[in-house]
Scaffold this motif. Structure first.
Motif, mmCIF file in Angstrom:
data_model
loop_
_atom_site.group_PDB
_atom_site.id
_atom_site.type_symbol
_atom_site.label_atom_id
_atom_site.label_comp_id
_atom_site.label_asym_id
_atom_site.label_seq_id
_atom_site.Cartn_x
_atom_site.Cartn_y
_atom_site.Cartn_z
ATOM 1 N N GLY A 177 -0.312 -5.073 0.000
ATOM 2 C CA GLY A 177 0.970 -5.547 -0.307
ATOM 3 C C GLY A 177 1.017 -5.240 -1.970
ATOM 4 O O GLY A 177 2.396 -4.897 -2.142
ATOM 5 N N ALA A 178 0.113 -5.313 -2.612
ATOM 6 C CA ALA A 178 0.354 -5.171 -4.023
ATOM 7 C C ALA A 178 0.551 -3.346 -4.237
ATOM 8 O O ALA A 178 1.530 -3.016 -4.987
ATOM 9 C CB ALA A 178 -0.980 -5.295 -4.721
ATOM 10 N N ARG A 179 -0.041 -2.472 -3.346
ATOM 11 C CA ARG A 179 0.082 -1.258 -3.589
ATOM 12 C C ARG A 179 1.785 -0.988 -3.139
ATOM 13 O O ARG A 179 2.415 -0.004 -3.748
ATOM 14 C CB ARG A 179 -0.782 -0.255 -2.680
ATOM 15 C CG ARG A 179 -2.142 -0.368 -3.168
ATOM 16 C CD ARG A 179 -2.940 0.733 -2.523
ATOM 17 N NE ARG A 179 -2.869 0.855 -1.072
ATOM 18 C CZ ARG A 179 -3.692 0.275 -0.333
ATOM 19 N NH1 ARG A 179 -4.900 -0.602 -0.909
ATOM 20 N NH2 ARG A 179 -3.708 0.253 1.080
ATOM 21 N N LEU A 180 2.104 -1.304 -1.968
ATOM 22 C CA LEU A 180 3.524 -1.350 -1.598
ATOM 23 C C LEU A 180 4.661 -1.844 -2.585
ATOM 24 O O LEU A 180 5.717 -0.868 -3.040
ATOM 25 C CB LEU A 180 3.694 -2.029 -0.168
ATOM 26 C CG LEU A 180 3.179 -1.505 1.132
ATOM 27 C CD1 LEU A 180 3.440 -2.308 2.034
ATOM 28 C CD2 LEU A 180 3.851 0.108 1.323
ATOM 29 N N ALA A 181 4.324 -2.935 -3.287
ATOM 30 C CA ALA A 181 5.193 -3.413 -4.252
ATOM 31 C C ALA A 181 5.202 -2.475 -5.522
ATOM 32 O O ALA A 181 6.331 -2.329 -6.381
ATOM 33 C CB ALA A 181 4.764 -4.802 -4.748
ATOM 34 N N ALA A 182 4.038 -1.995 -6.064
ATOM 35 C CA ALA A 182 4.008 -1.124 -7.089
ATOM 36 C C ALA A 182 4.541 0.152 -6.717
ATOM 37 O O ALA A 182 5.225 0.814 -7.496
ATOM 38 C CB ALA A 182 2.323 -0.707 -7.412
ATOM 39 N N ASP A 183 4.413 0.936 -5.503
ATOM 40 C CA ASP A 183 4.974 2.090 -4.945
ATOM 41 C C ASP A 183 6.692 1.978 -5.176
ATOM 42 O O ASP A 183 7.378 2.743 -5.765
ATOM 43 C CB ASP A 183 4.694 2.349 -3.727
ATOM 44 C CG ASP A 183 3.409 3.038 -3.602
ATOM 45 O OD1 ASP A 183 2.905 3.330 -4.916
ATOM 46 O OD2 ASP A 183 2.668 2.984 -2.697
ATOM 47 N N TYR A 184 7.265 0.577 -4.819
ATOM 48 C CA TYR A 184 8.563 0.238 -4.884
ATOM 49 C C TYR A 184 9.059 0.344 -6.365
ATOM 50 O O TYR A 184 10.029 0.820 -6.729
ATOM 51 C CB TYR A 184 8.624 -1.000 -4.067
ATOM 52 C CG TYR A 184 10.121 -1.530 -4.356
ATOM 53 C CD1 TYR A 184 11.335 -1.084 -3.822
ATOM 54 C CD2 TYR A 184 10.370 -2.555 -5.418
ATOM 55 C CE1 TYR A 184 12.657 -1.363 -4.160
ATOM 56 C CE2 TYR A 184 11.668 -2.898 -6.020
ATOM 57 C CZ TYR A 184 12.871 -2.375 -5.060
ATOM 58 O OH TYR A 184 14.198 -2.782 -5.596
ATOM 59 N N LEU A 185 8.084 -0.198 -7.137
ATOM 60 C CA LEU A 185 8.669 -0.456 -8.757
ATOM 61 C C LEU A 185 8.843 1.274 -9.005
ATOM 62 O O LEU A 185 9.724 1.172 -9.980
ATOM 63 C CB LEU A 185 7.618 -1.274 -9.306
ATOM 64 C CG LEU A 185 7.827 -2.806 -9.325
ATOM 65 C CD1 LEU A 185 6.675 -3.327 -10.021
ATOM 66 C CD2 LEU A 185 9.256 -3.412 -9.382
ATOM 67 N N ARG A 186 7.917 1.778 -8.665
ATOM 68 C CA ARG A 186 7.967 3.318 -9.200
ATOM 69 C C ARG A 186 9.175 4.208 -8.643
ATOM 70 O O ARG A 186 9.851 4.676 -9.539
ATOM 71 C CB ARG A 186 6.669 3.925 -8.608
ATOM 72 C CG ARG A 186 5.371 3.818 -9.562
ATOM 73 C CD ARG A 186 4.370 4.829 -9.350
ATOM 74 N NE ARG A 186 3.655 4.240 -7.874
ATOM 75 C CZ ARG A 186 2.674 3.728 -7.828
ATOM 76 N NH1 ARG A 186 2.117 2.950 -9.021
ATOM 77 N NH2 ARG A 186 2.170 3.558 -6.697
#
Length: 378
Positions: free
Chosen positions: A363-372
């Protein structure tokens, strides 16, 4: 469930996964993925919407009272199973997997002799409590009996040409001559049927119930050939087109129920076969919420070619398509190419790390990818 934002909402996230079978329920997966996303986007508004697609756990996504009673598993052994009964709508929500699921016979699969009799017991019980409609969730079965076990539980007996009752299971169906309804439980048999599928497979052939799902239920090559021939014979006797999409679900349970309802009512209007995931999504209001979201996270144990054929991930992807939302998929294993532009987080699979932690990390990786990507797009 909504995790309220810590401050003014900047990002709206919907977390709508399927279960990660054997490791996390849909509710647990949604919670852990949401916690991971929150660790990266702290002021996000996160809505948890655990999903199901007609497989195990689908019945529990509907409201009502839980009813538990003795019945039999796919091997005919005594067990207990539960279903949901909503007295207000006179609807029972029943997972075929509750009584007839694969986990109960995983130690000794019964592809040729396993039957759905135990599910029929739940159906008959629901009618006795006042149910007028059965929503039957078809995923996760251990059987390939075409639903004939349910028929037997409701008083309809498959017979061979000599007039003897067939042995339980799909292995005996090639000897089917006709179905005796002299002892039929007419009130239970004449209910309204909503059959929720998690696959769009036909009954027979190379993409049918036996060929595709039989091996998952313990069937070898010769067993698959025997089961496919039996289902073809069942379709011939019942007048069902074996090429009908979705009728191969749960070892072709729709075949018997379609025949039963049509035989009693003279029309097929009282039985419908529909993909389960879109119906659950609609019940959760996702068709209205997703267009307003910024990021939608879904997921399942293994993302493969079947994932877009009526299952949760494919349904969520369809709802996201054409909106302004980004799609994120978390999966224990990725064996197929996801839709273009999809954010993907594969669980680490580290045996030393519990699944809850792996889901939070995803979930954290997906959120970080979204921010990018949202930053890159301005």
């Amino acid at each position: 469930m909504v995790f309220p934002a810590a401050g003014p909402s900047r990002v709206r996230i919907i977390v709508a996964p399927d279960s990660f079978k054997g490791t996390a329920t849909a509710e647990e997966a949604a919670r852990h993925l949401g916690e991971g996303a929150r660790s990266v986007i702290r002021d996000a508004e996160i809505t948890l919407a655990p999903m199901a697609d007609g497989g195990e756990g689908t019945a529990a996504t509907f409201s009502g009272r839980t009813v538990t009673l003795p019945t039999t598993d796919a091997a005919g052994r005594l067990t207990e199973a539960s279903y949901i009964y909503d007295a207000e709508t006179a609807t029972a929500y029943i997972d075929v997997a509750a009584a007839t699921g694969l986990p109960a016979v995983a130690d000794k699969p019964v592809p040729l002799t396993g039957d759905t009799y135990g599910t029929g017991v739940l159906i008959a019980d629901a009618e006795s409590r006042g149910a007028r409609r059965i929503t039957l969730c078809l995923g996760g079965s251990a059987t390939v009996d075409g639903g004939t076990g349910i028929l037997v539980a409701l008083g309809a007996t498959p017979l061979n040409a000599a007039g003897y009752a067939l042995r339980p299971g799909g292995g005996a169906l090639r000897d089917l001559d006709y179905i005796d309804t002299a002892q039929l439980n007419i009130p239970a048999a004449s209910l309204e049927w909503v059959l929720l599928t998690d696959v769009d497979a036909p009954v027979t052939g190379p993409t049918g119930a036996a060929a595709v799902f039989g091996p998952q239920k313990g069937a070898g090559p010769e067993d698959v050939e025997l089961l496919d021939a039996g289902l073809a014979r069942l379709c011939e006797v019942t007048g069902v087109d074996p090429a009908t999409p979705g009728f191969g679900a749960a070892g072709a349970v729709p075949v018997s129920l379609h025949w039963l309802s049509t035989m009693l009512h003279g029309t097929s209007d009282h039985v419908i076969v529909v993909p389960g995931a879109p119906l659950v999504a609609q019940a959760l209001g996702l068709d209205e919420m997703i267009p307003e979201a910024d990021l939608v996270i879904t997921g399942e144990g293994a993302f493969d070619e079947q994932s877009t054929g009526g299952k949760v991930v494919g349904t969520i992807a369809d709802l996201v398509a054409g909106t302004g939302a980004a799609l994120g998929i978390a999966a224990g294993r990725v064996d197929a190419v996801p839709p273009r532009g999809t954010l993907v987080a594969e669980l680490s699979g580290d045996g030393g790390t519990d699944v809850a932690t792996q889901l939070r990390e995803a979930g954290a990786r997906l959120a970080a990818d979204y921010l990018r990507i949202s930053t890159a797009q301005g």
